[in-house]
Design a protein around this motif. Structure first.
Motif, mmCIF file in Angstrom:
data_model
loop_
_atom_site.group_PDB
_atom_site.id
_atom_site.type_symbol
_atom_site.label_atom_id
_atom_site.label_comp_id
_atom_site.label_asym_id
_atom_site.label_seq_id
_atom_site.Cartn_x
_atom_site.Cartn_y
_atom_site.Cartn_z
ATOM 1 N N ILE A 145 1.033 -1.230 -0.065
ATOM 2 C CA ILE A 145 0.049 0.056 0.090
ATOM 3 C C ILE A 145 0.965 1.166 -0.004
ATOM 4 N N LYS A 146 0.762 1.996 -0.967
ATOM 5 C CA LYS A 146 1.657 3.216 -1.111
ATOM 6 C C LYS A 146 1.487 4.079 -0.074
ATOM 7 N N VAL A 147 2.522 4.847 0.473
ATOM 8 C CA VAL A 147 2.628 5.707 1.704
ATOM 9 C C VAL A 147 3.237 7.121 1.296
ATOM 10 N N GLY A 148 2.646 8.156 1.351
ATOM 11 C CA GLY A 148 3.292 9.339 1.119
ATOM 12 C C GLY A 148 4.666 9.682 1.749
ATOM 13 N N PRO A 149 5.592 10.465 1.240
ATOM 14 C CA PRO A 149 6.880 10.889 1.674
ATOM 15 C C PRO A 149 6.995 11.604 3.426
ATOM 16 N N GLY A 150 5.730 12.022 3.469
ATOM 17 C CA GLY A 150 5.456 12.794 4.772
ATOM 18 C C GLY A 150 5.215 14.329 4.434
ATOM 19 N N ARG A 151 4.415 14.511 5.521
ATOM 20 C CA ARG A 151 4.071 16.004 5.277
ATOM 21 C C ARG A 151 3.978 16.768 6.660
ATOM 22 N N GLY A 152 4.080 18.101 6.699
ATOM 23 C CA GLY A 152 4.030 18.761 7.969
ATOM 24 C C GLY A 152 5.366 18.621 8.810
ATOM 25 N N SER A 153 5.177 18.914 10.114
ATOM 26 C CA SER A 153 6.257 19.178 10.756
ATOM 27 C C SER A 153 7.019 17.988 11.074
ATOM 28 N N ALA A 154 6.494 16.643 10.913
ATOM 29 C CA ALA A 154 6.862 15.459 11.544
ATOM 30 C C ALA A 154 8.194 15.081 10.517
ATOM 31 N N ALA A 155 8.241 15.855 9.341
ATOM 32 C CA ALA A 155 9.547 15.939 8.384
ATOM 33 C C ALA A 155 10.650 16.345 9.261
ATOM 34 N N GLY A 156 10.459 17.084 10.249
ATOM 35 C CA GLY A 156 11.678 17.846 10.997
ATOM 36 C C GLY A 156 12.499 16.883 12.066
ATOM 37 N N SER A 157 11.868 15.493 12.185
ATOM 38 C CA SER A 157 12.379 14.546 12.934
ATOM 39 C C SER A 157 13.143 13.535 12.471
ATOM 40 N N ILE A 158 14.505 13.382 12.952
ATOM 41 C CA ILE A 158 15.173 12.382 12.343
ATOM 42 C C ILE A 158 14.704 10.787 12.952
ATOM 43 N N VAL A 159 13.978 10.853 14.040
ATOM 44 C CA VAL A 159 13.279 9.570 14.498
ATOM 45 C C VAL A 159 12.253 9.101 13.379
ATOM 46 N N SER A 160 11.420 10.230 13.116
ATOM 47 C CA SER A 160 10.540 9.704 11.947
ATOM 48 C C SER A 160 11.142 9.050 10.911
ATOM 49 N N TYR A 161 12.180 9.843 10.350
ATOM 50 C CA TYR A 161 13.168 9.443 9.047
ATOM 51 C C TYR A 161 13.695 8.102 9.516
ATOM 52 N N CYS A 162 14.285 7.823 10.361
ATOM 53 C CA CYS A 162 14.789 6.719 10.873
ATOM 54 C C CYS A 162 13.932 5.426 10.959
ATOM 55 N N LEU A 163 12.615 5.838 11.511
ATOM 56 C CA LEU A 163 11.456 4.751 11.393
ATOM 57 C C LEU A 163 10.925 4.497 10.179
ATOM 58 N N GLY A 164 11.193 5.190 9.060
ATOM 59 C CA GLY A 164 10.512 5.129 7.792
ATOM 60 C C GLY A 164 8.860 5.790 7.853
ATOM 61 N N ILE A 165 8.644 6.621 9.014
ATOM 62 C CA ILE A 165 7.538 7.180 8.943
ATOM 63 C C ILE A 165 7.729 8.431 7.890
ATOM 64 N N THR A 166 8.797 9.179 7.686
ATOM 65 C CA THR A 166 8.941 10.020 6.558
ATOM 66 C C THR A 166 9.979 9.445 5.652
ATOM 67 N N SER A 167 10.087 10.032 4.582
ATOM 68 C CA SER A 167 11.358 9.695 3.659
ATOM 69 C C SER A 167 11.824 11.116 3.443
ATOM 70 N N ILE A 168 11.885 12.101 4.117
ATOM 71 C CA ILE A 168 12.588 13.281 4.192
ATOM 72 C C ILE A 168 13.898 13.401 4.933
ATOM 73 N N ASP A 169 15.219 13.634 4.636
ATOM 74 C CA ASP A 169 16.148 13.740 5.438
ATOM 75 C C ASP A 169 16.064 15.196 5.843
ATOM 76 N N PRO A 170 15.994 15.083 7.258
ATOM 77 C CA PRO A 170 16.034 16.349 8.056
ATOM 78 C C PRO A 170 17.149 17.195 8.285
ATOM 79 N N ILE A 171 18.293 16.304 8.052
ATOM 80 C CA ILE A 171 19.701 16.846 8.198
ATOM 81 C C ILE A 171 19.815 17.712 6.814
ATOM 82 N N LYS A 172 19.637 16.770 5.827
ATOM 83 C CA LYS A 172 20.104 17.450 4.426
ATOM 84 C C LYS A 172 19.226 18.912 4.299
#
Length: 583
Positions: free
Chosen positions: A272-299
């Motif tokens: 089931i396709k999941v979006g790369p993430g939206r909103g402030s959750a994308a600012g979290s490296i925890v979200s990124y490492c868990l695969g909740i978002t696909s946006i690198d907050p460090i970059k």
């Protein structure tokens, strides 16, 4: 008649147990007893009677209906039955007087019944609107609700204008013969003390694998993800991850992240396709490492504090986009995992907005459609417009209002009803997940399609500390993955994650405003911004989206001017320069 099988009853929560029982009674009325309207039987009252004070209600109450049928003894038996259910001193016979002949008859019998049974009386007034002058707007509202016109003969109405909140003086004039009944209203009010708990989070527990605590399991998932996301990562990334995890732990949101990780992980494993993430959750490296978002907050130098801030205790908010066609599968999975009674969709109330309320009121007043339509169109189409604002903004509208008696009546009635709830529907995305059955925390109701929803809206649920999730069904996501599958037929190795973000042809297309079908870049206003901005990198697209919002929209010209002439840029404070200069 069919209605004779049903009676009214007023239930008041005396204490917290009563409030919880009341929520269950109301929920059962919808989920188990629904037939045209929610209904509850005596067994349900018996089961959940503790902590509740009951009143015998209006003319539609069981004792009153029997009295009017000339069946006094049956009415008395019904009153005694309710006293048995709720306990002595917890059931009262209700006196009302709205100037109706039947009430005079019923009240005399209730006085007698009280003397014979020892059940005390209470004097009340049926309230359908706040002030006496609300009688006409309320009548119009009734017509809107029942699809009738004011002129219709055979329609529901509340005659006599007595259904407002009456003063103590007015009530004393109505009931000089039952002053004790008036005293009892105060006694009952004093007895009712319910503490509704706000702001204390009631998160469900995530069931972790054996040998782990929730905290250990979250750490394991995050550090596994860190290795995967940043194979050449340095200590600063580890520090950032540990800092975020410590904040998450101190705020009590460990299980929250596990719950979100779990259903997103389920979606991915099911294709089931999941979006790369939206909103402030994308600012979290925890979200990124868990695969909740696909946006690198460090970059992209995104801020975790924008998402979770120890100084502002509020529930984290992760909106997740799913393929439109398969979103329900994810909700069904969550229902299976936590229990169907703990996962419920959320109600939303459609309210009567400025233009709509004019059309509704005009129809009920039987004014010509074209006339009402022309008045409604005088209300400017802008976000959160009100009739009072419209009168200020449109001089022609105001002139008509002042000079035309019919228009004045239409608008005055509309202003009284503006903002009131008009209908209920299911929130497009919101789902609440409880640590226990949802009816323990909030009452439930039944949607028009037979689906169970909460009776409280999203903001109230959040204030009550319940976990609210947005499962967004996004058509664009489905379209994108249809395209990916089409490309993979010819290039099996193609992956959307590997596409370059610096393709000049894409930015040229965006700069031409050639964006029909591009998510969030389709509107005429947004296309105009893109054509003036001429984006050349991903950050420029972020800027366009950030500027094209109701607040910052007024700064678009200033931004574009300063972008062309950097020497004109002025920082409100030197500290802002390193933060803002990249932009």
């Amino acid at each position: 008649s069919g209605d004779d099988r049903y009676y009214h009853l007023v239930l008041l929560a005396e204490n917290d147990l009563g409030y919880h029982n009341l929520m269950k009674i109301v929920s059962r009325g919808f989920t188990e007893g629904y037939y045209y309207k929610p209904r509850v039987d005596l067994e349900v009252l018996q089961e959940f009677h503790e902590g509740i004070i009951a009143l015998s209600a209006c003319l539609a109450g069981e004792a009153q209906k029997n009295i009017l049928r000339g069946m006094y003894e049956e009415g008395k038996a019904a009153a005694l039955r309710y006293q048995d259910i709720f306990g002595k001193g917890n059931f009262f016979l209700e006196l009302q007087d709205h100037g109706m002949q039947e009430q005079q008859i019923v009240n005399q019998s209730l006085l007698r019944m009280s003397q014979e049974t020892g059940i005390e009386l209470v004097a009340t007034n049926d309230v359908h609107y706040t002030y006496a002058e609300d009688v006409k707007p309320h009548d119009i509202l009734l017509c809107i609700q029942t699809g009738k016109k004011l002129a219709d003969e055979d329609r529901m109405r509340y005659e006599g204008g007595q259904y407002y909140i009456k003063s103590e003086e007015e009530m004393k004039q109505l009931f000089p013969y039952a002053l004790q009944a008036l005293e009892n209203t105060q006694k009952i009010a004093d007895r009712c003390n319910v503490e509704i708990e706000f702001g204390v989070t009631k998160l469900p527990k995530y069931d972790v694998p054996e040998g782990y605590t929730s905290w250990e399991y979250l750490n394991k998932l995050c550090f596994d993800g860190l290795k995967e996301r940043y194979p050449d990562g340095d200590d600063s990334l580890k520090e950032r991850l540990e800092y975020e995890l410590s904040v998450i732990k101190s705020m009590g949101y460990v299980d929250y992240f596990l719950i979100v990780w779990d259903f997103i992980n389920y979606a991915r494993t099911q294709g089931i396709k999941v979006g790369p993430g939206r909103g402030s959750a994308a600012g979290s490296i925890v979200s990124y490492c868990l695969g909740i978002t696909s946006i690198d907050p460090i970059k992209y130098q995104l801020l975790f504090e924008r998402f979770l801030n120890p100084e502002r205790v509020s529930m984290p908010d992760i909106d997740v986009d799913f393929c439109f066609e398969r979103r329900q599968e994810v909700i069904d999975y969550v229902g299976r995992k936590y229990g169907a009674d703990r996962v419920v969709q959320i109600v939303t109330f459609g309210t009567m907005a400025a233009r709509g309320v004019i059309r509704d009121v005009g129809r009920v007043m039987d004014l010509p459609y074209a006339f009402v339509d022309s008045i409604a169109k005088m209300v400017p189409t802008e976000l959160n417009i009100t009739l009072d604002k419209a009168l200020k903004m449109n001089p022609e509208f105001k002139k008509l209002y002042q000079e035309d008696e019919q228009v004045k009546e239409l608008i005055d009635m509309s202003r009284r009803l503006e903002g009131l709830p008009r209908h209920t529907s299911m929130h497009a995305a919101g789902v609440v997940i409880g640590q226990r059955a949802i009816e323990e925390f909030v009452p439930l109701s039944l949607g028009s399609d037979g689906s169970v929803t909460t009776q409280f809206t999203m903001t109230t649920l959040e204030e009550l500390g319940l976990l609210k999730m947005d499962f967004l069904g996004l058509r664009n996501l489905t379209v994108i993955w249809d395209c990916v599958r089409a490309v993979q037929k010819y290039e099996p190795a193609f992956s959307i994650d590997a596409i370059p973000l610096d393709d000049a042809a894409v930015y040229a297309m965006l700069s031409r405003g050639d964006t029909t079908g591009v998510f969030q870049f389709e509107s005429a206003g947004m296309r105009h911004v893109l054509m003036r901005l001429k984006p050349t990198c991903l950050e420029d697209l972020t800027i366009a989206l950030s500027l094209y919002r109701p607040g910052p929209r007024s700064s678009i010209d200033l931004y574009l001017e300063n972008r062309r002439n950097p020497e004109k840029i002025v920082y409100a404070h030197p500290l802002l320069e390193p933060i803002l200069q990249r932009v």
